[in-house]
Design an enzyme around this catalytic site. Structure first.
Site, PDB file in Angstrom:
ATOM      1  N   GLN A  67      81.532  36.711   3.069  1.00 21.09           N
ATOM      2  CA  GLN A  67      81.173  35.977   4.281  1.00 21.09           C
ATOM      3  C   GLN A  67      79.968  35.061   4.083  1.00 21.09           C
ATOM      4  O   GLN A  67      79.731  34.161   4.892  1.00 21.09           O
ATOM      5  CB  GLN A  67      80.899  36.958   5.410  1.00 21.09           C
ATOM      6  CG  GLN A  67      79.681  37.840   5.163  1.00 21.09           C
ATOM      7  CD  GLN A  67      79.467  38.847   6.268  1.00 21.09           C
ATOM      8  OE1 GLN A  67      79.840  38.619   7.404  1.00 21.09           O
ATOM      9  NE2 GLN A  67      78.871  39.969   5.924  1.00 21.09           N
ATOM     10  N   HIS A 135      87.695  34.432   3.804  1.00 20.53           N
ATOM     11  CA  HIS A 135      86.662  35.416   3.486  1.00 20.53           C
ATOM     12  C   HIS A 135      86.843  36.686   4.293  1.00 20.53           C
ATOM     13  O   HIS A 135      87.499  36.710   5.337  1.00 20.53           O
ATOM     14  CB  HIS A 135      85.257  34.843   3.722  1.00 20.53           C
ATOM     15  CG  HIS A 135      84.884  34.815   5.164  1.00 20.53           C
ATOM     16  ND1 HIS A 135      84.280  35.886   5.811  1.00 20.53           N
ATOM     17  CD2 HIS A 135      85.051  33.866   6.112  1.00 20.53           C
ATOM     18  CE1 HIS A 135      84.078  35.580   7.074  1.00 20.53           C
ATOM     19  NE2 HIS A 135      84.545  34.359   7.291  1.00 20.53           N
ATOM     20  N   CYS A 136      86.266  37.744   3.790  1.00 21.74           N
ATOM     21  CA  CYS A 136      86.115  38.999   4.524  1.00 21.74           C
ATOM     22  C   CYS A 136      84.633  39.348   4.415  1.00 21.74           C
ATOM     23  O   CYS A 136      83.808  38.450   4.262  1.00 21.74           O
ATOM     24  CB  CYS A 136      87.043  40.087   3.979  1.00 21.74           C
ATOM     25  SG  CYS A 136      86.901  40.387   2.201  1.00 21.74           S
ATOM     26  N   ASN A 137      84.265  40.597   4.459  1.00 22.95           N
ATOM     27  CA  ASN A 137      82.855  40.967   4.359  1.00 22.95           C
ATOM     28  C   ASN A 137      82.306  40.665   2.968  1.00 22.95           C
ATOM     29  O   ASN A 137      81.390  39.878   2.799  1.00 22.95           O
ATOM     30  CB  ASN A 137      82.677  42.450   4.711  1.00 22.95           C
ATOM     31  CG  ASN A 137      81.242  42.902   4.568  1.00 22.95           C
ATOM     32  OD1 ASN A 137      80.321  42.187   4.935  1.00 22.95           O
ATOM     33  ND2 ASN A 137      81.035  44.080   4.018  1.00 22.95           N
TER      34      ASN A 137
END
Length: 195
Positions: A67, A135-137
């Protein structure tokens, strides 16, 4: 020597090992026979201790990662990003001239990666190749799984081939076991339902 006695002899040579299981809450248990003993209480997600500003290029105009680049306008502009697909993470910082899409997906083995993949493919199709950042974390499991699935479908690759291709551009990827199982099952699917 009979097969049974050979197996018994070989079994005695095996080293003892303990099984450790981590549940969805991050609790680690050691299994001893029929008993489970709590050995550690962790977190059920990757802790982001320092910014990861790397954007892995899957192909021209398509990137993925953590992120952190999604809230850095200089990095986004450098890579020509016009669309951001956030998987399981709602961004608090947004910029004009960038289209944001949120896909609700937890990083747990039971979550349905195919539903997130279908949603992402739809967004990618609509954006017509304009700079996309997924994106993710941490850019380790969810976004990596979506990119692996995308490559499986687009290039007709096996899970292992797509995984290796994604691993070569972002070494830290590690899709959770449930996502791996679901993506491997896609190898035998008709991909027409994704388009």
């Amino acid at each position: 020597m009979s097969l049974s006695s050979l197996l018994t002899a070989k079994k005695k040579e095996l080293k003892h090992c303990n099984t450790v299981v981590t549940n969805m809450l991050g609790e680690k248990y050691e299994i001893l026979g029929s008993e489970m003993r709590l050995i550690d209480k962790g977190l059920p997600f990757v802790v982001d201790t320092k910014p990861d500003l790397q954007m892995a290029m899957v192909e021209p105009g398509l990137y993925f990662g953590s992120q952190d680049p999604a809230v850095n306008i200089d990095i986004l502009q450098t890579h020509g990003i016009r669309h951001i697909i956030s998987i399981g993470i709602k961004l608090e910082i947004v910029f004009e001239d960038i289209q944001y899409n949120f896909i609700d997906l937890m990083d747990i083995p039971e979550a349905k990666i195919s539903e997130a993949l279908k949603a992402c493919l739809g967004i990618m199709r609509e954006s017509q190749g304009q700079g996309i950042f997924i994106h993710c974390n941490a850019g380790v499991s969810r976004s990596a799984s979506v990119v692996i699935g995308y490559l499986m479908i687009k290039k007709n690759l096996s899970y292992d081939q797509a995984y290796q291709e994604v691993k070569s551009i972002r070494e830290c990827i590690k899709p959770n076991d449930g996502f791996v199982k679901q993506l491997k099952a896609l190898e035998f699917s008709d991909f027409s339902s994704f388009f």
